[in-house]
Design an enzyme around this catalytic site. Structure first.
Site, PDB file in Angstrom:
ATOM      1  N   CYS A  86       0.835  -1.218   0.000  1.00  0.00           N
ATOM      2  CA  CYS A  86       0.000   0.000   0.000  1.00  0.00           C
ATOM      3  C   CYS A  86       0.865   1.262   0.000  1.00  0.00           C
ATOM      4  CB  CYS A  86      -0.920  -0.018   1.221  1.00  0.00           C
ATOM      5  SG  CYS A  86      -1.731   1.556   1.572  1.00  0.00           S
ATOM      6  N   GLY A  87       0.699   2.089  -1.022  1.00  0.00           N
ATOM      7  CA  GLY A  87       1.470   3.327  -1.117  1.00  0.00           C
ATOM      8  C   GLY A  87       1.175   4.299   0.001  1.00  0.00           C
ATOM      9  N   HIS A  88      -0.094   4.411   0.395  1.00  0.00           N
ATOM     10  CA  HIS A  88      -0.468   5.320   1.484  1.00  0.00           C
ATOM     11  C   HIS A  88       0.145   4.863   2.808  1.00  0.00           C
ATOM     12  CE1 HIS A  88      -3.084   7.279  -1.312  1.00  0.00           C
ATOM     13  NE2 HIS A  88      -3.912   6.258  -1.403  1.00  0.00           N
ATOM     14  N   CYS A  89       0.237   3.535   2.984  1.00  0.00           N
ATOM     15  CA  CYS A  89       0.858   3.000   4.208  1.00  0.00           C
ATOM     16  C   CYS A  89       2.343   3.333   4.244  1.00  0.00           C
ATOM     17  CB  CYS A  89       0.660   1.490   4.286  1.00  0.00           C
ATOM     18  SG  CYS A  89      -1.066   0.952   4.257  1.00  0.00           S
TER      19      CYS A  89
END
Length: 524
Positions: A70-73
């Site tokens: 996950c990029g946001h993570c």
């Protein structure tokens, strides 16, 4: 001692030593030692086996459910670690933890995790009712959010010296004056203080502080180092303290009468819940433009809570704001008003000086319905109908889309939208396929530069079909964006078979309240 008694004593000794630990089924197992919860960068690493142990060991625990892909993570990870370090440095009771969601399917199911990152706050080992984390995603904000749940969210004030010290410590300080600190209004006040992280809170029941600050009844007072300096919110003696009303009051009065638009202030501007925003576009490097700010500020006080006064520097990185209002930097100074609910925009008539009186007159005229909104439109390109994909703008949209002899399929797009770029080739191919069908028109409209009176466009791409015939019928297309499915839709008169897939995602318009307030997440 006789032999029988000696035998009994020997048996007792044997039972207490050699036979210790044995039961009917043989030796009992020693109770297993509880494993230690591993850590990475000060963050507890949890799984199905050790979550219970962590909840028992830590009274307050913020747990992030993440996915390695996950990029946001990944973007959140350094801030999350920094928040953990901040809390550890002050020996705070709260701890931060994380769970690899895809690797711990049982936990994601137990806590109904459907997207990443998801953060949940556990208190006192309660596993069944964690609190959803909706606070900031930067380190200082996360740490403060936790502090206000671990400790008191408002400082108890006992004397004038402590109260004044608190007021002097921040630009905005909120103090609740309550005769009885056991009253339920106090609980409402403290609950609001938990989440209003950009303000500092205090409370008191001391009569001498009521007297010092000229408070005669239960009142929430906002002290600020700008504008009026103070704003009072008396508690309704019959209805009590309404958290929603108090929240709106604090948000409105904690803002400057005139706010400069930038990346730091824009979230607060959009979350202010003031429907009308008045924007003054100026070039801050020009002295004659700076002189206008005084008059703009003089007009603001009577409209507090009704119209938000905002200054936009055209010399800064605000090109997207100019584009949204159809302005160019060289047109400054300019005044525009927008209603955030309807997205209707208004401009003053004429080109008179922007005095305080002129600004106030314009606001009154818009609020009373005396000014008509304007719609953005590009000029009609001379070659708008020469390509297979026809180019629509605000000026020719009605004529083309509602032509009763044509079936018109329109893509409303934004130049920056990745979803729009991804489907561009399919749209061109569709237009090429139907270019010889006289009754079918494939068109596109840049909805960031053209506005329509018929309907607003909030997401991109938006696809609408305008079938031939009377009645100005409009059908929204919400299925797969490929030539085959588009063709089925057109050939079937604007309908798809029931088994066709559901709609694909779209991008929201940038810098709108909804988009600024939304937290980026990735679905499982």
């Amino acid at each position: 001692m006789d032999g029988q008694l000696l035998l009994v004593l020997l048996l007792l000794l044997l039972g207490a030593s050699g036979l210790r630990g044995q039961g009917p089924g043989g030796p009992e197992e020693e109770p297993p030692e509880e494993e230690e919860v591993p850590e990475e960068d000060g963050i507890l690493v949890l799984n199905q086996r050790n979550l219970g142990l962590a909840l028992r060991a830590h009274r307050t625990l913020l747990v992030q459910f993440y996915a390695p892909w996950c990029g946001h993570c990944k973007a959140l990870a350094p801030e999350y670690s920094k928040a953990a370090a901040l809390l550890a440095a002050e020996s705070a009771e709260a701890r931060l933890a994380k769970v690899d969601g895809p690797a711990e399917a049982e936990l994601t199911k137990e806590f109904a995790v459907t997207e990443y990152p998801t953060l949940k706050f556990f208190r006192d080992g309660n596993r069944t009712h964690p609190e959803e984390y909706t606070g900031p995603k930067e380190a200082d904000g996360m740490a403060e959010w936790l502090r206000r749940r671990v400790g008191p969210s408002a400082m108890r004030l006992a004397d004038a010296e402590g109260a004044q010290e608190l007021i002097d410590s921040r630009d905005v300080v909120v103090i609740g004056f309550f005769r009885d600190l056991q009253d339920e209004d106090v609980a409402t006040f403290l609950a609001l203080a938990q989440d209003a992280l950009d303000m500092t809170f205090g409370l008191t029941d001391q009569p001498k502080l009521f007297e010092k600050f000229h408070v005669t009844k239960d009142t929430v007072v906002l002290f600020k180092k700008f504008d009026e300096g103070r704003a009072d919110f008396p508690v309704d003696e019959e209805l009590g303290l309404d958290q929603g009303d108090l929240s709106r009051f604090l948000l409105t009065h904690s803002m400057h009468l005139v706010t400069e638009f930038n990346s730091q202030t824009s979230p607060k501007i959009f979350s202010a819940r003031i429907l009308n925003h008045l924007l003054l576009f100026v070039n801050q490097t020009l002295a004659e433009h700076q002189e206008l700010l005084e008059g703009f500020g003089e007009a603001a006080p009577p409209f507090r809570g009704q119209v938000l006064f905002v200054v936009v520097d055209v010399g800064a990185s605000n090109a997207h704001v100019l584009q949204y209002f159809g302005l160019k930097a060289e047109e400054a100074p300019a005044l525009r008003l927008i209603n955030m609910e309807t997205t209707k925009k208004y401009a003053p008539a004429g080109g008179g000086p922007l005095t305080a009186a002129a600004v106030a007159t314009f606001c009154h005229a818009v609020l009373s319905g005396q000014v008509k909104p304007y719609l953005l439109s590009q000029d009609v390109p001379p070659d708008w109908d020469r390509r297979p994909v026809k180019t629509l703008v605000g000026q020719n949209f009605e004529q083309v889309a509602f032509d009763e002899t044509k079936n018109v399929f329109v893509k409303f797009y934004a130049p920056w939208c990745t979803h729009c770029k991804a489907m561009a080739a399919a749209w061109e191919a569709l237009a090429e396929k139907y270019k010889d069908h006289e009754d079918i028109v494939i068109a596109e409209l840049d909805a960031t530069a053209n506005e329509l009176e018929a309907f607003p466009v909030h997401g991109f791409p938006t696809l609408k079909y305008f079938p031939a015939g009377p009645g100005r019928k409009v059908i929204e297309y919400k299925s797969t964006r490929d030539v085959e499915t588009f063709s089925k839709f057109l050939d079937n008169g604007g309908e798809l078979p029931a088994e066709e897939p559901t709609e694909e995602p779209m991008a929201p318009f940038p810098d709108t309240p909804a988009n600024d307030s939304a937290e980026p997440k990735e679905e499982l």
